[in-house]
Design a protein around this motif. Structure first.
Motif, short mmCIF file in Angstrom:
data_model
loop_
_atom_site.label_atom_id
_atom_site.label_comp_id
_atom_site.label_asym_id
_atom_site.label_seq_id
_atom_site.Cartn_x
_atom_site.Cartn_y
_atom_site.Cartn_z
N THR A 198 0.84 -1.19 0.00
CA THR A 198 0.00 0.00 0.00
C THR A 198 0.88 1.25 0.00
O THR A 198 2.04 1.21 0.44
CB THR A 198 -0.93 0.05 1.22
OG1 THR A 198 -0.14 -0.06 2.42
CG2 THR A 198 -1.96 -1.07 1.18
N GLY A 199 0.31 2.34 -0.47
CA GLY A 199 1.00 3.63 -0.46
C GLY A 199 0.12 4.69 0.17
O GLY A 199 -1.10 4.71 -0.04
N ASP A 200 0.73 5.56 0.98
CA ASP A 200 0.02 6.65 1.65
C ASP A 200 0.49 7.99 1.08
O ASP A 200 1.70 8.25 1.02
CB ASP A 200 0.28 6.65 3.15
CG ASP A 200 -0.29 5.42 3.84
OD1 ASP A 200 -1.04 4.67 3.18
OD2 ASP A 200 0.02 5.21 5.03
N ILE A 201 -0.45 8.84 0.72
CA ILE A 201 -0.16 10.19 0.27
C ILE A 201 -0.66 11.16 1.34
O ILE A 201 -1.86 11.24 1.59
CB ILE A 201 -0.82 10.50 -1.08
CG1 ILE A 201 -0.30 9.53 -2.16
CG2 ILE A 201 -0.56 11.94 -1.50
CD1 ILE A 201 -0.97 9.71 -3.50
N GLY A 202 0.26 11.89 1.98
CA GLY A 202 -0.12 12.80 3.04
C GLY A 202 -0.90 13.99 2.50
O GLY A 202 -0.55 14.57 1.48
N MET A 203 -1.98 14.35 3.20
CA MET A 203 -2.85 15.43 2.74
C MET A 203 -2.79 16.67 3.64
O MET A 203 -3.32 17.72 3.27
CB MET A 203 -4.30 14.93 2.67
CG MET A 203 -4.51 13.80 1.68
SD MET A 203 -6.27 13.39 1.44
CE MET A 203 -6.67 12.72 3.06
N CYS A 204 -2.13 16.58 4.79
CA CYS A 204 -2.07 17.71 5.72
C CYS A 204 -0.66 18.28 5.78
O CYS A 204 0.33 17.56 5.66
CB CYS A 204 -2.49 17.26 7.13
SG CYS A 204 -4.19 16.67 7.22
N ASN A 205 -0.58 19.58 5.99
CA ASN A 205 0.71 20.24 6.19
C ASN A 205 1.25 19.88 7.56
O ASN A 205 0.58 20.06 8.58
CB ASN A 205 0.55 21.75 6.06
CG ASN A 205 1.86 22.49 6.26
OD1 ASN A 205 2.94 21.91 6.13
ND2 ASN A 205 1.77 23.78 6.56
N MET A 206 2.48 19.35 7.61
CA MET A 206 3.04 18.89 8.87
C MET A 206 3.83 19.97 9.60
O MET A 206 4.27 19.76 10.73
CB MET A 206 3.95 17.68 8.63
CG MET A 206 3.23 16.48 8.02
SD MET A 206 1.73 16.02 8.92
CE MET A 206 2.41 15.56 10.50
N ILE A 207 4.03 21.14 8.99
CA ILE A 207 4.76 22.23 9.64
C ILE A 207 3.79 23.09 10.43
O ILE A 207 2.80 23.58 9.89
CB ILE A 207 5.51 23.09 8.61
CG1 ILE A 207 6.42 22.20 7.74
CG2 ILE A 207 6.33 24.16 9.30
CD1 ILE A 207 7.49 21.46 8.50
N LYS A 208 4.07 23.29 11.70
CA LYS A 208 3.15 23.98 12.60
C LYS A 208 3.41 25.49 12.61
O LYS A 208 4.54 25.96 12.50
CB LYS A 208 3.34 23.43 14.02
CG LYS A 208 2.44 24.06 15.07
CD LYS A 208 2.79 23.53 16.45
CE LYS A 208 2.43 22.07 16.61
NZ LYS A 208 2.64 21.59 17.99
N GLY A 209 2.33 26.25 12.74
CA GLY A 209 2.41 27.67 13.06
C GLY A 209 2.95 28.57 11.99
O GLY A 209 3.49 29.64 12.30
N THR A 210 2.81 28.21 10.72
CA THR A 210 3.32 29.08 9.65
C THR A 210 2.20 29.62 8.78
O THR A 210 2.48 30.32 7.80
CB THR A 210 4.32 28.31 8.76
OG1 THR A 210 3.63 27.25 8.08
CG2 THR A 210 5.45 27.74 9.59
N SER A 211 0.96 29.29 9.11
CA SER A 211 -0.21 29.73 8.33
C SER A 211 -0.09 29.36 6.86
O SER A 211 -0.54 30.11 5.98
CB SER A 211 -0.40 31.25 8.49
OG SER A 211 -0.62 31.58 9.85
N GLY A 212 0.56 28.24 6.59
CA GLY A 212 0.70 27.76 5.22
C GLY A 212 1.86 28.35 4.47
O GLY A 212 2.08 28.01 3.30
#
Length: 229
Positions: A198-212
């Motif tokens: 199986t393969g997982d594609i991450g959908m969330c930003n893992m860097i905190k507190g940068t507002s993207g």
């Protein structure tokens, strides 16, 4: 002779129809629990910023995971399979991310421990009573328990320089919770034994507190062995 050929043709037609029905809609479908053990290959994405573009900070690493799944038939050979998995994964840290002043390291790694909750939807094709091929996809909730870095240099002035700490912190840290989308295939053989990828594609930003303003996504590949009860 004609009667014999006619009877044989009728039998073959009936067998073919039965085999096709079994392939797509097995009347013996039932719910079951399964044990899963995986070799995990972490494939973190690059860190992306608006000013600097993409930078490779973390590299590919290995890990293991162990968990349980529950397979519930829905319609025909279509099923839902929730589960829970505990994992211990590692990633490398790129030397450039640690500064150019030090070139040689004994160790530069991340060590992650956490739990995943996948909910997979799939369809299995039953070729024989003992052999079944499934394709599946669905979301995976990932909750990190620990995410620690370990850095040790080669001796400088006769001494190693060691640094360690957690990346689950408030200042420029990483998020504990991620949601990925999983897809893959699995083969069940000898009725109870399972092997899959199986393969997982991450959908969330893992860097905190940068507002993207700074983004990074985690991806992974899993090579799995299992047993269905």
């Amino acid at each position: 002779m004609k009667k014999f050929l006619l009877s044989a043709a009728v039998c073959l037609t009936a067998l073919g129809a039965s085999a096709q029905s079994y392939l797509l809609n097995n009347p013996d479908n039932h719910s079951y629990f399964g044990l899963r053990a995986s070799y995990d290959l972490s494939c973190p994405g690059k860190v992306k910023t608006a000013d600097l573009g993409k930078t490779k900070v973390f590299g590919i690493g290995s890990g293991v995971s162990l968990g349980l799944v529950y397979n519930q038939p829905l319609v025909a050979n279509f099923y839902i399979e929730p589960g829970v998995t505990f994992y211990y994964n590692t990633e490398s840290i790129e030397p450039e991310a640690l500064g150019k002043a030090v070139k040689a390291f004994k160790n530069r790694s991340l060590r992650k421990f956490g739990v995943q909750v996948p909910v997979q939807f799939g369809y299995h094709f039953d070729f024989t009573p003992d052999i079944s091929l499934a394709i599946m996809t669905g979301p995976v909730l990932n909750v990190g328990i620990s995410n620690d870095y370990y850095v040790t240099t080669e001796p400088i002035a006769g001494h190693d320089i060691h640094s360690s700490g957690t990346l689950y912190r408030d200042d420029n840290g990483m998020n504990r919770v991620d949601c990925a989308w999983r897809f893959g295939a699995g083969l069940t053989f000898a009725k109870n034994y399972y092997v899959g990828v199986t393969g997982d594609i991450g959908m969330c930003n893992m860097i905190k507190g940068t507002s993207g303003a700074v983004t990074m996504h985690d991806n992974a590949v899993h090579f799995t062995l299992g047993y269905n009860f």
